[in-house]
Design an enzyme around this catalytic site. Structure first.
Site, short mmCIF file in Angstrom:
data_model
loop_
_atom_site.label_atom_id
_atom_site.label_comp_id
_atom_site.label_asym_id
_atom_site.label_seq_id
_atom_site.Cartn_x
_atom_site.Cartn_y
_atom_site.Cartn_z
N LYS A 22 0.85 -1.19 0.58
CA LYS A 22 0.37 -0.03 -0.08
C LYS A 22 0.57 0.87 -0.42
O LYS A 22 0.46 2.19 -1.12
CB LYS A 22 -0.81 0.00 1.13
N ASN A 23 1.21 1.25 0.79
CA ASN A 23 2.83 2.62 1.07
C ASN A 23 3.24 2.69 -0.09
O ASN A 23 3.93 4.54 -0.27
CB ASN A 23 3.55 2.38 2.51
N CYS A 125 -4.62 8.68 9.34
CA CYS A 125 -4.82 8.38 11.14
C CYS A 125 -4.41 9.41 12.40
O CYS A 125 -3.71 10.43 12.19
CB CYS A 125 -3.55 7.00 11.32
N ARG A 130 1.83 14.88 12.52
CA ARG A 130 2.97 14.04 10.79
C ARG A 130 3.22 15.68 10.20
O ARG A 130 2.82 15.86 9.24
CB ARG A 130 2.41 12.91 10.10
N ASP A 315 5.04 0.44 12.09
CA ASP A 315 3.96 -0.25 11.66
C ASP A 315 3.89 -1.88 12.10
O ASP A 315 2.63 -1.99 11.68
CB ASP A 315 3.83 0.64 10.10
N ARG A 407 -7.68 0.03 5.34
CA ARG A 407 -7.12 1.04 3.99
C ARG A 407 -6.51 0.61 4.59
O ARG A 407 -5.11 0.54 3.11
CB ARG A 407 -6.97 1.92 5.20
#
Length: 432
Positions: A22-23, A125, A130, A315, A407
């Site tokens: 995903k990232n 999130c 951030r 993560d 997600r």
């Protein structure tokens, strides 16, 4: 809202296909804005965040064609053609950007190609601040004029961006990605110091090279980018998801099962596998990926600290905490990346976990067995940690707010059920 119901206590056995990261995909997709030709991405995961990014790119004028799909999912993935022949809008609106922090990655490409961009400050999130100021400071060094207006980043440049020396004061994945993309079309050489080294950064750099970018130092903390006049289209396969791999590895360990992770790339997750082995888990490469087994093995408490890559990823912190809650002895997990990423602790406590938080560290004292309970997901990785805990718990667990899970994890119930988990999705509303 959907919930997930799990009856725990069954050791998982079988094989799970690993999807595209995903990232990585969320950075690769905006790269299509750098060229008027087609960027074809294969092994693309089917996730809510990917759909959000697709919707954002579509309103910029990107044409899309899903020209391949896989009913089996996993490492065979999907193929999506993205063509930004003409940028019809340089505004990334609040109603799309607020859903996902990675939306800010359109800023660099839009500014580099069109000379202007208006991007809403991002959401995502609730795991701590951030800030994007590191992105903005770097773009200013490259000649961009940046203002904040009504919650929007308004950026412009006269002519082309200019190559510059950019040294990030702290490692930033998104900042590295944004500046790397912007630098490909800048005039002259850009040197990015203290660059993030995550595999997803390497994946983006390699894709940009396939599109005609000139980048040296890929995989290191110093990236050198010599700008070119234009990029062209390319076909590129998204790297397998190391966080999904790690999460299912923990599923094997926490249920004391035996799972083969098909398509996994063990070399991308050394920090995770080393800690699993230290805890007593069997981890070994196979011709198809990676085998993780803990059947009949004692899981021991260990100490963990999150760090930028190649250190242990933030993560994976919540997932390893769930595992340590079932280990023999005490563990300590220290979170150095985000300041608000222990929100899963009270929910794990509802399942009988013994966890005390002291500032940036959590002390976990393993218990013989967790107990099923009704729990609530607070963010993406917290949600999967609750699913993992539920797989090992005695009795029934219901996980609420699983939209967080959707997600980042594709077909999680199907993949776990195929290995023997008693898991089902409950459609409809529940008390939030």
């Amino acid at each position: 809202m959907d919930r997930i119901r799990i009856i725990g206590g069954t050791p998982l056995r079988g094989a799970i296909p690993i999807g595209g990261a995903k990232n990585a995909a969320l950075a690769l997709m905006p790269a299509c804005l750098l060229t008027d030709e087609t960027l074809s991405l294969s092994n693309l995961p089917h996730l809510v965040d990917i759909t959000t990014m697709a919707n954002l790119l579509a309103q910029h004028g990107v044409g899309m064609l899903l020209n391949g799909a896989s009913a089996a999912g996993g490492h065979t993935g999907r193929v999506l053609d993205l063509t930004a022949a003409t940028i019809t809008s340089t505004t990334a609106p609040y109603d799309l950007v607020r859903k996902m922090r990675a939306s800010v990655l359109v800023l660099g490409p839009l500014l580099a190609r069109e000379g202007q961009a208006r991007v809403s400050l991002p959401g995502g999130c609730a795991i701590g601040t951030r800030p994007v100021d590191l992105h903005l400071q770097a773009l200013e060094k490259m000649g961009a004029r940046i203002e904040l207006d009504g919650g929007y980043i308004v950026a412009s440049v006269a002519g082309r961006l200019k190559g510059a020396q950019v040294v990030f004061p702290q490692v930033t994945v998104g900042g590295t990605e944004n500046i790397l993309m912007a630098a490909t079309l800048a005039e002259g050489e850009t040197v990015i110091g203290n660059a993030a080294r995550e595999p997803e950064i390497t994946d983006l750099a390699q894709c940009l090279v396939a599109m005609g970018a000139r980048i040296d130092g890929i995989g290191t903390a110093t990236l050198r980018v010599l700008g070119v006049d234009r990029l062209h289209g390319a076909a590129y396969s998204v790297v397998p998801d190391r966080i999904e791999t790690g999460s299912y590895a923990v599923a094997a360990a926490i249920t004391r099962g035996d799972i083969e992770l098909i398509g996994a790339r063990p070399e991308l997750m050394d920090s995770v596998t080393k800690l699993l082995v230290e805890a007593g888990v069997l981890v070994e490469p196979t011709p198809r990926g990676l085998r993780v087994a803990a059947e009949g093995r004692e899981i021991r408490g260990i100490d963990i600290m999150t760090e930028p890559y190649p250190g242990f990823p933030t993560d994976m912190q919540a997932q390893m905490m769930a595992l340590m809650a079932t280990a023999n002895g005490a563990s300590m997990i220290t979170e150095t990346i985000f300041e608000n990423r222990f929100m899963h602790v009270p929910e794990l406590g509802r399942m009988g976990a013994r966890i005390n938080v002291h500032g940036a560290s959590a002390i976990i004292r393993g218990v013989p067995r967790l107990s099923g309970a009704e729990v609530m997901a607070t963010d993406l990785r917290a949600s999967v940690s609750l699913v993992l805990a539920a797989l090992a718990a005695q009795g029934e667990t219901v996980v609420n707010r699983v939209y967080h899970l959707d997600r980042g994890y594709e077909r999680v119930e199907e993949k776990l059920a195929a290995c023997g988990a008693q898991i089902e999705r409950l459609k409809g509303a529940a008390a939030e």
